[in-house]
Design a protein around this motif. Sequence first.
Motif, mmCIF file in Angstrom:
data_model
loop_
_atom_site.group_PDB
_atom_site.id
_atom_site.type_symbol
_atom_site.label_atom_id
_atom_site.label_comp_id
_atom_site.label_asym_id
_atom_site.label_seq_id
_atom_site.Cartn_x
_atom_site.Cartn_y
_atom_site.Cartn_z
ATOM 1 N N ILE A 42 0.842 -1.193 0.000
ATOM 2 C CA ILE A 42 0.000 0.000 0.000
ATOM 3 C C ILE A 42 0.877 1.243 0.000
ATOM 4 C CG2 ILE A 42 -1.784 1.294 1.231
ATOM 5 C CD1 ILE A 42 -2.690 -1.344 2.471
ATOM 6 N N LEU A 43 0.607 2.141 -0.923
ATOM 7 C CA LEU A 43 1.292 3.429 -0.994
ATOM 8 C C LEU A 43 0.397 4.483 -0.354
ATOM 9 C CD1 LEU A 43 3.452 5.449 -2.138
ATOM 10 C CD2 LEU A 43 2.065 5.509 -4.232
ATOM 11 N N VAL A 44 0.970 5.279 0.543
ATOM 12 C CA VAL A 44 0.239 6.394 1.156
ATOM 13 C C VAL A 44 0.911 7.689 0.714
ATOM 14 C CG1 VAL A 44 -0.551 7.460 3.296
ATOM 15 C CG2 VAL A 44 -0.378 4.964 3.143
ATOM 16 N N LEU A 45 0.126 8.574 0.117
ATOM 17 C CA LEU A 45 0.642 9.868 -0.327
ATOM 18 C C LEU A 45 0.531 10.853 0.828
ATOM 19 C CD1 LEU A 45 -0.993 9.984 -3.882
ATOM 20 C CD2 LEU A 45 1.302 9.214 -3.251
ATOM 21 N N GLY A 46 1.643 11.094 1.489
ATOM 22 C CA GLY A 46 1.664 11.865 2.731
ATOM 23 C C GLY A 46 1.934 10.898 3.872
ATOM 24 N N LEU A 68 5.612 5.220 2.123
ATOM 25 C CA LEU A 68 5.179 6.605 2.273
ATOM 26 C C LEU A 68 5.867 7.472 1.226
ATOM 27 C CD1 LEU A 68 5.379 7.067 6.158
ATOM 28 C CD2 LEU A 68 3.391 6.413 4.789
ATOM 29 N N PHE A 69 5.087 8.317 0.562
ATOM 30 C CA PHE A 69 5.647 9.286 -0.367
ATOM 31 C C PHE A 69 5.296 10.683 0.127
ATOM 32 C CE2 PHE A 69 5.091 12.215 -3.949
ATOM 33 C CZ PHE A 69 6.354 12.151 -4.531
ATOM 34 N N PRO A 80 10.032 4.349 11.441
ATOM 35 C CA PRO A 80 11.402 4.203 10.928
ATOM 36 C C PRO A 80 11.627 2.948 10.093
ATOM 37 C CG PRO A 80 11.309 3.769 13.295
ATOM 38 C CD PRO A 80 9.985 4.347 12.918
ATOM 39 N N THR A 81 10.789 1.917 10.252
ATOM 40 C CA THR A 81 10.986 0.683 9.484
ATOM 41 C C THR A 81 10.223 0.676 8.164
ATOM 42 O OG1 THR A 81 9.151 -0.445 10.598
ATOM 43 C CG2 THR A 81 11.322 -0.592 11.631
ATOM 44 N N VAL A 82 9.465 1.720 7.911
ATOM 45 C CA VAL A 82 8.644 1.781 6.698
ATOM 46 C C VAL A 82 9.424 2.418 5.559
ATOM 47 C CG1 VAL A 82 6.634 2.959 5.702
ATOM 48 C CG2 VAL A 82 6.421 1.766 7.880
ATOM 49 N N GLU A 83 9.227 1.930 4.343
ATOM 50 C CA GLU A 83 9.877 2.523 3.185
ATOM 51 C C GLU A 83 9.356 3.941 2.975
ATOM 52 O OE1 GLU A 83 10.764 1.599 -1.529
ATOM 53 O OE2 GLU A 83 8.820 1.002 -0.699
ATOM 54 N N LYS A 84 10.281 4.872 2.740
ATOM 55 C CA LYS A 84 9.914 6.267 2.535
ATOM 56 C C LYS A 84 10.532 6.785 1.245
ATOM 57 C CE LYS A 84 9.705 6.988 7.528
ATOM 58 N NZ LYS A 84 10.268 7.674 8.716
ATOM 59 N N LEU A 85 9.681 7.276 0.374
ATOM 60 C CA LEU A 85 10.116 7.882 -0.873
ATOM 61 C C LEU A 85 9.922 9.387 -0.777
ATOM 62 C CD1 LEU A 85 8.455 5.412 -3.423
ATOM 63 C CD2 LEU A 85 10.756 5.312 -2.434
ATOM 64 N N ARG A 86 10.925 10.135 -1.208
ATOM 65 C CA ARG A 86 10.863 11.583 -1.122
ATOM 66 C C ARG A 86 10.539 12.202 -2.474
ATOM 67 N NH1 ARG A 86 9.720 11.167 3.817
ATOM 68 N NH2 ARG A 86 11.440 10.944 5.313
ATOM 69 N N GLY A 87 9.762 13.262 -2.403
ATOM 70 C CA GLY A 87 9.383 13.982 -3.609
ATOM 71 C C GLY A 87 8.336 15.021 -3.270
ATOM 72 N N ASP A 88 7.671 15.518 -4.282
ATOM 73 C CA ASP A 88 6.639 16.529 -4.105
ATOM 74 C C ASP A 88 5.513 16.211 -5.075
ATOM 75 O OD1 ASP A 88 5.066 18.991 -4.330
ATOM 76 O OD2 ASP A 88 6.708 19.960 -3.252
ATOM 77 N N ARG A 89 4.295 16.256 -4.580
ATOM 78 C CA ARG A 89 3.160 15.904 -5.436
ATOM 79 C C ARG A 89 3.018 16.852 -6.613
ATOM 80 N NH1 ARG A 89 -2.194 13.804 -2.763
ATOM 81 N NH2 ARG A 89 -2.358 13.345 -4.976
ATOM 82 N N ASP A 94 9.179 11.492 -9.512
ATOM 83 C CA ASP A 94 10.069 10.489 -10.098
ATOM 84 C C ASP A 94 10.225 9.249 -9.220
ATOM 85 O OD1 ASP A 94 10.419 12.077 -12.267
ATOM 86 O OD2 ASP A 94 12.401 12.835 -11.693
ATOM 87 N N ALA A 95 10.189 9.409 -7.905
ATOM 88 C CA ALA A 95 10.386 8.262 -7.016
ATOM 89 C C ALA A 95 9.279 7.223 -7.162
ATOM 90 C CB ALA A 95 10.454 8.740 -5.563
ATOM 91 N N LEU A 96 8.143 7.618 -7.764
ATOM 92 C CA LEU A 96 7.023 6.694 -7.927
ATOM 93 C C LEU A 96 7.042 5.958 -9.264
ATOM 94 C CD1 LEU A 96 4.111 8.965 -6.610
ATOM 95 C CD2 LEU A 96 5.443 7.280 -5.329
#
Length: 378
Positions: A42-46, A68-69, A80-89, A94-96
Amino acid sequence: MGMTRRELLGLMALAACGHGLETTTASTTQTPATAKPKPMKILVLGGTNFLGPHVVTAALARGHAITLFNRGKTHAELFPTVEKLRGDRDGKLDALRGRQWDAVIDPSGFVPRIVTMSAELLAPNVGHYIFISSISVYAGDTQRGADESQPVEVVADDVAAKEDAKTNYGALKARSERAAEAAMPGRVLNVRPGLIVGPGDPTGRFTHWPSRLRDGGDVLAPGDGSTPVQWIDGRDLGAWLVTCCEQRTVGTMNALGPSPGRAMRDVLADVARGVGTPRAPLNLVWVDAAFLKQQAVSGWSDLPMWIDATGDDAGFGTLSNARAVAAGLAQRPLADTARDTLAWLDQQPADPRAKLASSGISRDREAAVLAAWRARTP
């Protein structure tokens, strides 16, 4: 001129998305007591402010893998154990690209252009999209007991292009719903919450009542106590959104309750039960809505959860939640929400705790209004 309930819902939703406090909700989040489903991605935006952490906590408890994006600016230390992708909506996605998820939960979309960008990018690689909208989408003159077929706000194209979410919150949310559906036809659930309350809420839109009733004394209570009120605990909403991912629920649903609404007198009674013994003997003083208007006391901001049930807002507080309930939405007792909100509030640092505890009408102004009420000429 005071803001309408619809405008205040929008501003508070924006605040809840962008400005948070410490959110420590894992110990109190409830998830359905059913067999764990097959793990999902599951991807969560925010995902790091108020509703987002409740979603993530519930999903992790159900054995799902979360990504998390976000920009990493709000509570970056959470999970802290969850995958985190950085970017801006807004254009930095690009990270998505090239990634696959079973479902996306979007609690941070406010304008259709930005929702379109993320939904279109993800559409080839995602099976299900949940967009968190709002009951603010409904147009004026909302009917009592209205369901999701009630007309929604509209805004001219040139106005919508300005993307002013503070002024056109409801109309832009409605357009965003359509944008998500256009990108993923038949794969979208548009969720319309109303007032989201409980631990982690940075807006102060509910904390006034538990804080005030705990202190006791003469408490300004709005109207005659009959006004219907609806809400949803953020933990219940978060857990239900995960259930909707598991069941791949689609359509449009009002995510709030109880339906058709609970009288304000019963709401404050429930809050008082959750608070327990007040610090001073509690006396609720019910003050006529017309008198409150004369005193420039605003419903919803000065007196959270309540508004004079007339005019365009007459139907709010009575909306149907039948679709969401049929899809598994459940609500805990408001007394539990009040108790847990106070416990969370007491854990906050001094400055934000004082700000939230003093939300709503100030004590000095409350005392002045009560004095004027008692001194009025019959």
